[in-house]
Design a protein around this motif. Structure first.
Motif, PDB file in Angstrom:
ATOM      1  N   GLY A  10     -15.106  -9.926 -87.584  1.00  0.00           N
ATOM      2  CA  GLY A  10     -14.804 -11.163 -86.876  1.00  0.00           C
ATOM      3  C   GLY A  10     -15.202 -11.172 -85.414  1.00  0.00           C
ATOM      4  N   LEU A  11     -15.309 -12.377 -84.862  1.00  0.00           N
ATOM      5  CA  LEU A  11     -15.685 -12.534 -83.464  1.00  0.00           C
ATOM      6  C   LEU A  11     -14.610 -12.011 -82.523  1.00  0.00           C
ATOM      7  CD1 LEU A  11     -17.409 -16.034 -83.262  1.00  0.00           C
ATOM      8  CD2 LEU A  11     -18.397 -13.806 -83.759  1.00  0.00           C
ATOM      9  N   ASP A  12     -13.390 -11.801 -83.032  1.00  0.00           N
ATOM     10  CA  ASP A  12     -12.320 -11.272 -82.196  1.00  0.00           C
ATOM     11  C   ASP A  12     -12.326  -9.743 -82.146  1.00  0.00           C
ATOM     12  OD1 ASP A  12     -11.680 -10.911 -84.827  1.00  0.00           O
ATOM     13  OD2 ASP A  12      -9.586 -11.586 -84.636  1.00  0.00           O
ATOM     14  N   SER A  13     -13.322  -9.126 -82.799  1.00  0.00           N
ATOM     15  CA  SER A  13     -13.372  -7.668 -82.857  1.00  0.00           C
ATOM     16  C   SER A  13     -13.634  -7.064 -81.480  1.00  0.00           C
ATOM     17  CB  SER A  13     -14.487  -7.217 -83.809  1.00  0.00           C
ATOM     18  OG  SER A  13     -14.714  -5.819 -83.679  1.00  0.00           O
ATOM     19  N   PRO A  14     -12.900  -6.015 -81.101  1.00  0.00           N
ATOM     20  CA  PRO A  14     -13.157  -5.336 -79.822  1.00  0.00           C
ATOM     21  C   PRO A  14     -14.510  -4.622 -79.810  1.00  0.00           C
ATOM     22  CG  PRO A  14     -11.552  -4.118 -81.124  1.00  0.00           C
ATOM     23  CD  PRO A  14     -11.773  -5.419 -81.832  1.00  0.00           C
ATOM     24  N   GLN A  15     -15.136  -4.508 -80.973  1.00  0.00           N
ATOM     25  CA  GLN A  15     -16.448  -3.853 -81.053  1.00  0.00           C
ATOM     26  C   GLN A  15     -17.599  -4.791 -80.698  1.00  0.00           C
ATOM     27  OE1 GLN A  15     -17.021  -1.125 -84.489  1.00  0.00           O
ATOM     28  NE2 GLN A  15     -14.979  -1.823 -85.112  1.00  0.00           N
ATOM     29  N   LEU A  16     -17.295  -6.088 -80.531  1.00  0.00           N
ATOM     30  CA  LEU A  16     -18.337  -7.050 -80.180  1.00  0.00           C
ATOM     31  C   LEU A  16     -18.586  -6.995 -78.670  1.00  0.00           C
ATOM     32  CD1 LEU A  16     -20.204  -9.235 -81.348  1.00  0.00           C
ATOM     33  CD2 LEU A  16     -18.416 -10.905 -80.877  1.00  0.00           C
ATOM     34  N   ALA A  17     -19.805  -6.590 -78.285  1.00  0.00           N
ATOM     35  CA  ALA A  17     -20.131  -6.398 -76.874  1.00  0.00           C
ATOM     36  C   ALA A  17     -20.612  -7.670 -76.204  1.00  0.00           C
ATOM     37  CB  ALA A  17     -21.205  -5.314 -76.727  1.00  0.00           C
ATOM     38  N   ALA A  18     -21.341  -8.503 -76.937  1.00  0.00           N
ATOM     39  CA  ALA A  18     -21.934  -9.690 -76.323  1.00  0.00           C
ATOM     40  C   ALA A  18     -22.494 -10.596 -77.410  1.00  0.00           C
ATOM     41  CB  ALA A  18     -23.052  -9.297 -75.355  1.00  0.00           C
ATOM     42  N   ILE A  19     -22.801 -11.816 -77.025  1.00  0.00           N
ATOM     43  CA  ILE A  19     -23.514 -12.751 -77.896  1.00  0.00           C
ATOM     44  C   ILE A  19     -24.851 -13.067 -77.231  1.00  0.00           C
ATOM     45  CG2 ILE A  19     -23.523 -15.046 -78.962  1.00  0.00           C
ATOM     46  CD1 ILE A  19     -20.494 -14.926 -79.064  1.00  0.00           C
ATOM     47  N   GLY A  20     -25.933 -12.840 -77.943  1.00  0.00           N
ATOM     48  CA  GLY A  20     -27.274 -13.101 -77.424  1.00  0.00           C
ATOM     49  C   GLY A  20     -27.814 -14.392 -77.998  1.00  0.00           C
ATOM     50  N   HIS A  21     -28.303 -15.257 -77.136  1.00  0.00           N
ATOM     51  CA  HIS A  21     -28.794 -16.566 -77.560  1.00  0.00           C
ATOM     52  C   HIS A  21     -30.300 -16.663 -77.366  1.00  0.00           C
ATOM     53  CE1 HIS A  21     -24.739 -18.466 -77.711  1.00  0.00           C
ATOM     54  NE2 HIS A  21     -24.474 -17.564 -76.788  1.00  0.00           N
ATOM     55  N   ARG A  22     -30.999 -17.103 -78.390  1.00  0.00           N
ATOM     56  CA  ARG A  22     -32.398 -17.453 -78.208  1.00  0.00           C
ATOM     57  C   ARG A  22     -32.464 -18.797 -77.478  1.00  0.00           C
ATOM     58  NH1 ARG A  22     -36.469 -20.578 -82.082  1.00  0.00           N
ATOM     59  NH2 ARG A  22     -38.402 -20.180 -80.967  1.00  0.00           N
ATOM     60  N   VAL A  23     -33.149 -18.812 -76.345  1.00  0.00           N
ATOM     61  CA  VAL A  23     -33.385 -20.059 -75.608  1.00  0.00           C
ATOM     62  C   VAL A  23     -34.894 -20.238 -75.510  1.00  0.00           C
ATOM     63  CG1 VAL A  23     -33.037 -21.334 -73.465  1.00  0.00           C
ATOM     64  CG2 VAL A  23     -31.237 -19.820 -74.326  1.00  0.00           C
TER      65      VAL A  23
ATOM     66  N   LEU B 199     -17.657 -13.950 -91.134  1.00  0.00           N
ATOM     67  CA  LEU B 199     -17.672 -12.607 -90.562  1.00  0.00           C
ATOM     68  C   LEU B 199     -16.287 -11.959 -90.650  1.00  0.00           C
ATOM     69  CD1 LEU B 199     -19.879 -13.320 -87.406  1.00  0.00           C
ATOM     70  CD2 LEU B 199     -20.534 -11.935 -89.382  1.00  0.00           C
ATOM     71  N   SER B 200     -15.244 -12.741 -90.409  1.00  0.00           N
ATOM     72  CA  SER B 200     -13.874 -12.211 -90.499  1.00  0.00           C
ATOM     73  C   SER B 200     -13.548 -11.742 -91.902  1.00  0.00           C
ATOM     74  CB  SER B 200     -12.869 -13.278 -90.057  1.00  0.00           C
ATOM     75  OG  SER B 200     -12.988 -13.556 -88.685  1.00  0.00           O
ATOM     76  N   ALA B 201     -14.058 -12.462 -92.888  1.00  0.00           N
ATOM     77  CA  ALA B 201     -13.807 -12.085 -94.282  1.00  0.00           C
ATOM     78  C   ALA B 201     -14.375 -10.708 -94.608  1.00  0.00           C
ATOM     79  CB  ALA B 201     -14.405 -13.136 -95.220  1.00  0.00           C
ATOM     80  N   ASP B 202     -15.364 -10.282 -93.815  1.00  0.00           N
ATOM     81  CA  ASP B 202     -15.980  -8.960 -94.022  1.00  0.00           C
ATOM     82  C   ASP B 202     -15.461  -7.932 -93.026  1.00  0.00           C
ATOM     83  OD1 ASP B 202     -17.718 -10.044 -96.013  1.00  0.00           O
ATOM     84  OD2 ASP B 202     -18.988 -10.852 -94.417  1.00  0.00           O
ATOM     85  N   GLY B 203     -14.418  -8.301 -92.255  1.00  0.00           N
ATOM     86  CA  GLY B 203     -13.896  -7.388 -91.246  1.00  0.00           C
ATOM     87  C   GLY B 203     -14.780  -7.282 -90.021  1.00  0.00           C
TER      88      GLY B 203
END
Length: 411
Positions: free
Chosen positions: A92-105, A86-90
């Motif tokens: 990355g998980l460190d992006s301030p645009q990432l609001a949350a991570i959703g997990h299928r449980v 993901l970082s290679a495409d700009g």
């Protein structure tokens, strides 16, 4: 979370795999709805094996799929590899645009009836449910813990397969066994594929131009795993899977409904152990047990060549489908639509035609020309005169998870 954070990373962690999608949930300036634009999709498989594989497609940049092979020791290494892609495409998980991570449980029991922000107490409850979901919840927990370690500051949200089915009334959810025993061991019908059933029932209502609260739908989620649901006014009132995903329809490798005494018989007469019976019913039954194939395309090819074993497997599969359509018609009282979804439901026209053939008195029919059309869009395949609409609605569990996650963290 910043005001500009509109992206959600959806993770589906299996025992040896991680499926993922990064979506931008930026509101549509015209309609005000969340667009759910896919920025990247991918899969890490064979985690922990000598040769693992990562396939990543950067949709945001229009780039080609990238595939790499090599050892990926565990889920932490897998998610770090995903983060690097993901970082290679700009993105990355460190992006301030990432609001949350959703997990299928997969299993949330009765406690989790909606998407839930994960904390220690939530994780502990998911762990408590491992005995009723031993193949799925441990992998889901591993994915959650790994993602928490990578982004401890970010909301992590659990979206449960079982949540949509928690609206079932007690008379539909309970088995007719001793109540004290059932309660002591959490034995009841939970249902699965809930994110798919929720998404498809809602989309079917949209296809009919109605609010979900006005529509009664039978959803047939037909993939390698298969389940049916009766949805009344947007609420699930019955579903075919039970305590585990084994109950219900004939599936790729699972038996579906079976006399429970078969297990006792196999132990007594065939000398099979509990594990042997478990493997038989979950991995060596269904279509693969009946004819040696669990790919519906191959089964249809064999039928066209006159293969009687494939024909019998298909007929058993369809017979079970018809039984559930009839049963859920009775449960709902009024049916506005039957919706086919998932790999087989979306792509196997002969399955759709056969499932409703002979049910004309119930208001069901399929138009042969409409049924033959291949499309990635929701569509009706019933003739105009049909009293009950028959629809093909491509499922989108990742979008459903992203929408539920984004709505929760923005509430």
């Amino acid at each position: 979370m910043t005001a500009t954070a509109t992206r959600v990373l959806v993770l589906n962690s299996g025992s040896s795999s991680v499926k993922y999608q990064l979506l931008d949930m930026k509101p549509d300036p015209v309609g005000g709805s969340t667009a759910g634009t896919r920025l990247a999709v991918g899969l890490v498989e064979r985690i922990g094996e000598e040769t693992s594989r990562l396939a990543h497609t950067p949709l945001a940049t229009g780039g080609d799929k990238r595939e790499t092979e090599g050892p990926i020791a565990d889920h932490e290494a897998a998610l770090k590899a995903v983060a690097a892609e993901l970082s290679a495409d700009g993105l990355g998980l460190d992006s301030p645009q990432l609001a949350a991570i959703g997990h299928r449980v997969v299993h949330g029991g009765l406690k989790f009836t909606a998407p839930t922000v994960i904390d220690d107490a939530v994780l502990k409850e998911i762990e408590r449910l491992v005995p009723v979901a031993p193949l799925h919840n441990p992998a889901n927990i591993t994915g959650i813990r790994t993602a928490q370690a990578l982004r401890p500051d970010l909301p992590q949200v659990a979206v449960f397969d079982t949540a949509f089915h928690t609206t079932m009334p007690e008379y539909a959810a309970r088995y007719a066994i001793d109540v004290e025993t059932a309660d002591a061991h959490r034995i009841r019908r939970y249902g699965f594929h809930g994110t798919s059933h929720a998404y498809v029932s809602r989309k079917t209502a949209e296809l009919l131009g109605k609010d979900p609260s006005e529509v009664n739908v039978i959803v047939l989620h037909l993939g390698n795993g298969a389940s049916a649901s009766a949805v009344a006014g947007g609420r699930c009132v019955d579903t075919s899977m039970g305590l585990t995903p084994l109950e219900g329809l004939v599936m790729g490798t699972r038996s579906g409904d079976i006399d429970p005494a078969v297990t006792f018989h196999l132990k007594r007469v065939a000398g099979m152990s509990e594990d042997d019976v478990d493997v038989l019913l979950n991995k060596k039954s269904g279509l693969v047990g009946l004819c040696g194939d669990n790919d519906m395309r191959e089964i249809r090819r064999r039928i066209d060549e006159g293969d009687e074993r494939a024909r019998l497997a298909f007929d058993i599969y369809i017979h079970r489908l018809k039984k559930y359509i009839g049963a859920y018609t009775a449960v709902l009282g009024r049916v506005d639509a039957v919706a086919f979804t998932a790999g087989v439901g979306e792509n196997a026209a002969p399955v759709r035609a056969a499932a409703v053939a002979g049910l004309e008195e119930m208001g069901l029919a399929v138009d042969a020309d409409l049924n033959a059309v291949r499309s990635g869009e929701p569509r009706l395949i019933s003739p105009e005169y049909a009293r009950v609409a028959v629809a093909v609605v491509p499922t989108d569990e990742e979008l459903e998870i992203a929408q539920q996650t984004y709505a929760l963290v923005n509430a």
